[in-house]
Design an enzyme around this catalytic site. Structure first.
Site, PDB file in Angstrom:
ATOM      1  N   TYR A 292       0.848  -1.197   0.000  1.00 23.30           N
ATOM      2  CA  TYR A 292       0.000   0.000   0.000  1.00 23.30           C
ATOM      3  C   TYR A 292       0.886   1.250   0.000  1.00 23.30           C
ATOM      4  O   TYR A 292       0.754   2.127  -0.847  1.00 23.30           O
ATOM      5  CB  TYR A 292      -0.910  -0.024   1.226  1.00 23.30           C
ATOM      6  CG  TYR A 292      -1.657   1.268   1.489  1.00 23.30           C
ATOM      7  CD1 TYR A 292      -2.799   1.594   0.767  1.00 23.30           C
ATOM      8  CD2 TYR A 292      -1.229   2.166   2.476  1.00 23.30           C
ATOM      9  CE1 TYR A 292      -3.490   2.769   1.002  1.00 23.30           C
ATOM     10  CE2 TYR A 292      -1.912   3.348   2.724  1.00 23.30           C
ATOM     11  CZ  TYR A 292      -3.043   3.636   1.994  1.00 23.30           C
ATOM     12  OH  TYR A 292      -3.727   4.813   2.227  1.00 23.30           O
TER      13      TYR A 292
ATOM     14  N   LYS B 202       1.542   4.192  -2.720  1.00 23.97           N
ATOM     15  CA  LYS B 202       1.144   5.561  -2.367  1.00 23.97           C
ATOM     16  C   LYS B 202       2.304   6.529  -2.632  1.00 23.97           C
ATOM     17  O   LYS B 202       2.077   7.684  -3.013  1.00 23.97           O
ATOM     18  CB  LYS B 202       0.716   5.657  -0.899  1.00 23.97           C
ATOM     19  CG  LYS B 202      -0.591   4.968  -0.557  1.00 23.97           C
ATOM     20  CD  LYS B 202      -1.798   5.486  -1.295  1.00 23.97           C
ATOM     21  CE  LYS B 202      -2.424   6.692  -0.668  1.00 23.97           C
ATOM     22  NZ  LYS B 202      -3.698   7.085  -1.340  1.00 23.97           N
TER      23      LYS B 202
END
Length: 345
Positions: free
Chosen positions: A144, A148
């Site tokens: 994640y 990002k």
């Protein structure tokens, strides 16, 4: 003419508007008189002042109808951080964001506000009052965060005042609040299965948890302050409750508020970390034969046992940011919003 111009400037699209943060964002924007399009893969709610566009984030032709006549876009679509699907994170957070930028430019959108994450600078070691000039994590804690970082770089590099396309990234940390499908339900599930008995470390490590209404407030302030030559252009800003709290105190407040026992036994941080590493090794060795997804991982130990809180100084200085809801009030509102998760239930 001026009224028509003001109305045009109040039309926006929320990408990911069916999600937890997105729904709260839409509700606040409606209150502020914005005309709103929502783009998502599903219709998460009904609202007579909201027009829904369903499609695939990675397809520019799906995005374009939702951006017609729109001056401002909030991009808060992302798979949940707890997912372990690297390909999905890369596709949505990186490739999808590239498609969003292209579609915005083609549709004549003037402002793009990204929901990033404070974790883009976190590598599993202490961060105390971290500022936005910390370098991106060279060893991100999960897929994640890895994607990002890629996403935030794309959006900030796309800032182009000469072509009247301005971008800014908001980095919240530990978002929580009513209707959150992640933090509170996962915490309660862990308590019910007997996994919330231990405090990792001495329990003093301070962490930011940020109420969803404050995160929304930060996004809207950023959008309204984002102008050519403003210090927001092409920059990232931390948005938190500005009240760092010991990680385990926050968890205990939520648990006891819902009628569960607070964790009370201490396990040394180093021991928890090495046990998690050992478990990860066992899982990797067994992976050709059986798929196991342990909830006890080095990344989660680091999140629970280190300091990670961030300064909102830049947001205060350049956006006039100030949290609208205190942490005490926020925890109270959140706990009351989950009657079905109370211990007696």
């Amino acid at each position: 003419m001026a009224t028509r111009l003001r109305q045009a400037n109040k039309k926006c699209t929320v990408i990911g508007g069916s999600g937890f943060l997105g729904q709260h964002m839409v509700e606040r924007l409606v209150e502020k008189g914005y005309a709103i399009n929502v783009f998502d893969i599903r219709k998460g709610f009904d609202h007579d002042k909201v027009q829904f566009f369903l499609g695939d984030l990675c397809r520019k032709e799906d995005l374009l109808p939702a951006l017609q006549g729109v001056t401002l876009v909030f991009h808060c679509a992302s798979p949940t951080p707890s997912s372990n699907n690297r390909e999905l994170f890369y596709r949505v957070n990186y490739l999808g964001t590239k498609a969003v930028i292209e579609a915005c430019k083609e549709a004549g959108v003037q402002k793009l506000v990204l929901t990033s994450s404070a974790s883009v600078v976190f590598e599993g070691t202490d961060i105390k009052d971290g500022t936005e000039d910390l370098p991106y994590a060279k060893k991100p804690i999960d897929y994640y965060t890895e994607t990002k970082i890629l996403q935030e770089k794309e959006v900030l590099q796309a800032n182009d005042p000469e072509r009247n396309f301005l971008t800014v990234a908001i980095r919240p940390h530990g978002i929580f609040g009513p209707r959150d499908p992640q933090l509170v339900p996962i915490l309660v599930q862990a308590a019910k299965s007997g996994k919330m008995k231990f405090i990792i470390g001495d329990g003093k490590n301070l962490v930011d948890f940020t109420f969803v209404e404050n995160v929304v407030h930060g996004h809207i302030l950023a959008a309204e302050q984002l102008q050519i030559n403003s210090p927001l252009c092409g920059k990232a800003f931390h948005i938190t409750n500005d009240e760092p709290i010991p990680f385990w105190e926050f968890m205990s407040r939520v648990l006891t508020g819902l009628g569960y026992e607070a964790p009370k036994y201490h396990i040394p941080y180093w021991l928890a970390y090495y046990l998690a590493l050992l478990l990860s090794l066992v899982v990797w060795l067994l992976s050709p034969f059986v798929a196991i997804r342990p909830t006890f991982s080095p990344m989660r130990v680091a999140l629970a046992g280190t300091y990670h809180y961030y300064s909102c100084g830049q947001a205060k200085k350049h956006m006039g940011y100030k949290p609208l809801v205190s942490l005490d009030e926020a925890v109270d509102k959140t706990v009351k919003s989950y009657p079905h998760l109370q211990w007696s239930a």
